[in-house]
Design a protein around this motif. Structure first.
Motif, PDB file in Angstrom:
ATOM      1  N   ALA A   1     -40.368  21.365 -60.929  1.00  0.00           N
ATOM      2  CA  ALA A   1     -40.733  22.780 -60.861  1.00  0.00           C
ATOM      3  C   ALA A   1     -39.493  23.667 -60.795  1.00  0.00           C
ATOM      4  O   ALA A   1     -39.452  24.744 -61.396  1.00  0.00           O
ATOM      5  CB  ALA A   1     -41.622  23.038 -59.654  1.00  0.00           C
ATOM      6  N   TYR A   2     -38.471  23.215 -60.087  1.00  0.00           N
ATOM      7  CA  TYR A   2     -37.241  23.998 -59.985  1.00  0.00           C
ATOM      8  C   TYR A   2     -36.570  24.150 -61.349  1.00  0.00           C
ATOM      9  O   TYR A   2     -36.170  25.245 -61.731  1.00  0.00           O
ATOM     10  CB  TYR A   2     -36.280  23.328 -59.001  1.00  0.00           C
ATOM     11  CG  TYR A   2     -34.954  24.036 -58.902  1.00  0.00           C
ATOM     12  CD1 TYR A   2     -34.833  25.161 -58.105  1.00  0.00           C
ATOM     13  CD2 TYR A   2     -33.838  23.579 -59.587  1.00  0.00           C
ATOM     14  CE1 TYR A   2     -33.618  25.824 -58.001  1.00  0.00           C
ATOM     15  CE2 TYR A   2     -32.630  24.223 -59.494  1.00  0.00           C
ATOM     16  CZ  TYR A   2     -32.514  25.355 -58.698  1.00  0.00           C
ATOM     17  OH  TYR A   2     -31.322  26.008 -58.611  1.00  0.00           O
TER      18      TYR A   2
ATOM     19  N   ILE B   1     -37.893  23.645 -64.429  1.00  0.00           N
ATOM     20  CA  ILE B   1     -38.738  24.217 -65.473  1.00  0.00           C
ATOM     21  C   ILE B   1     -39.117  25.663 -65.173  1.00  0.00           C
ATOM     22  O   ILE B   1     -39.019  26.528 -66.038  1.00  0.00           O
ATOM     23  CB  ILE B   1     -40.012  23.356 -65.666  1.00  0.00           C
ATOM     24  CG1 ILE B   1     -39.647  21.930 -66.072  1.00  0.00           C
ATOM     25  CG2 ILE B   1     -40.949  23.988 -66.677  1.00  0.00           C
ATOM     26  CD1 ILE B   1     -38.882  21.823 -67.388  1.00  0.00           C
ATOM     27  N   TYR B   2     -39.556  25.927 -63.953  1.00  0.00           N
ATOM     28  CA  TYR B   2     -40.099  27.243 -63.628  1.00  0.00           C
ATOM     29  C   TYR B   2     -39.179  28.110 -62.790  1.00  0.00           C
ATOM     30  O   TYR B   2     -39.348  29.323 -62.758  1.00  0.00           O
ATOM     31  CB  TYR B   2     -41.439  27.100 -62.897  1.00  0.00           C
ATOM     32  CG  TYR B   2     -42.478  26.417 -63.736  1.00  0.00           C
ATOM     33  CD1 TYR B   2     -43.027  27.048 -64.837  1.00  0.00           C
ATOM     34  CD2 TYR B   2     -42.898  25.127 -63.429  1.00  0.00           C
ATOM     35  CE1 TYR B   2     -43.974  26.421 -65.620  1.00  0.00           C
ATOM     36  CE2 TYR B   2     -43.855  24.496 -64.209  1.00  0.00           C
ATOM     37  CZ  TYR B   2     -44.385  25.137 -65.298  1.00  0.00           C
ATOM     38  OH  TYR B   2     -45.324  24.518 -66.061  1.00  0.00           O
ATOM     39  N   GLY B   3     -38.254  27.533 -62.072  1.00  0.00           N
ATOM     40  CA  GLY B   3     -37.343  28.312 -61.252  1.00  0.00           C
ATOM     41  C   GLY B   3     -37.470  27.966 -59.782  1.00  0.00           C
ATOM     42  O   GLY B   3     -38.392  27.254 -59.355  1.00  0.00           O
TER      43      GLY B   3
ATOM     44  N   VAL C   1     -40.891  28.618 -57.476  1.00  0.00           N
ATOM     45  CA  VAL C   1     -41.990  27.654 -57.515  1.00  0.00           C
ATOM     46  C   VAL C   1     -41.657  26.443 -56.640  1.00  0.00           C
ATOM     47  O   VAL C   1     -42.529  25.928 -55.928  1.00  0.00           O
ATOM     48  CB  VAL C   1     -42.281  27.223 -58.972  1.00  0.00           C
ATOM     49  CG1 VAL C   1     -43.354  26.163 -59.016  1.00  0.00           C
ATOM     50  CG2 VAL C   1     -42.672  28.423 -59.804  1.00  0.00           C
TER      51      VAL C   1
END
Length: 103
Positions: A50-51, A53-55, A58
């Motif tokens: 999540a870090y 891919i999304y930042g 998230v």
């Protein structure tokens, strides 16, 4: 609940039961972590994914979900008059256990 009976096999369940002692005895924190290697890897992997891919927001939200689950489990165990040690170990093992229930 009597303190000497609180941190036992009956009160602390970790995801991988083969690391637990055979009888009723104190369970160390390392045993809880060693018995939860797969759930730890799942939580860490999802947060890292999540870090990247999304930042970071998230990943922080996922960490907050873990912390909230831990706090609720801790509170429920303390309300049931478990010791602090038993509540910490049981809440941690409970979060790991319930989070990978489908595996």
């Amino acid at each position: 609940m009597r303190a000497e009976h609180c941190v036992t096999r009956n009160h602390i369940e970790v995801w991988h039961e083969r690391v637990l002692p055979s009888g009723l005895e104190r369970v160390r924190f390392w045993v809880v972590l060693r018995g939860s290697l797969l759930p730890i890897l799942v939580w860490t992997g999802v947060a890292c994914f999540a870090y990247f891919i999304y930042g970071p927001a998230v990943a922080v939200a996922i960490g907050g979900l873990f912390a909230l689950s831990f706090v609720v489990g801790f509170g429920l165990r303390r309300r049931a008059r478990h010791s602090v040690r038993c509540s910490v170990y049981g809440a941690l093992g409970g979060v790991f256990d319930k989070s990978v229930g489908g595996f």
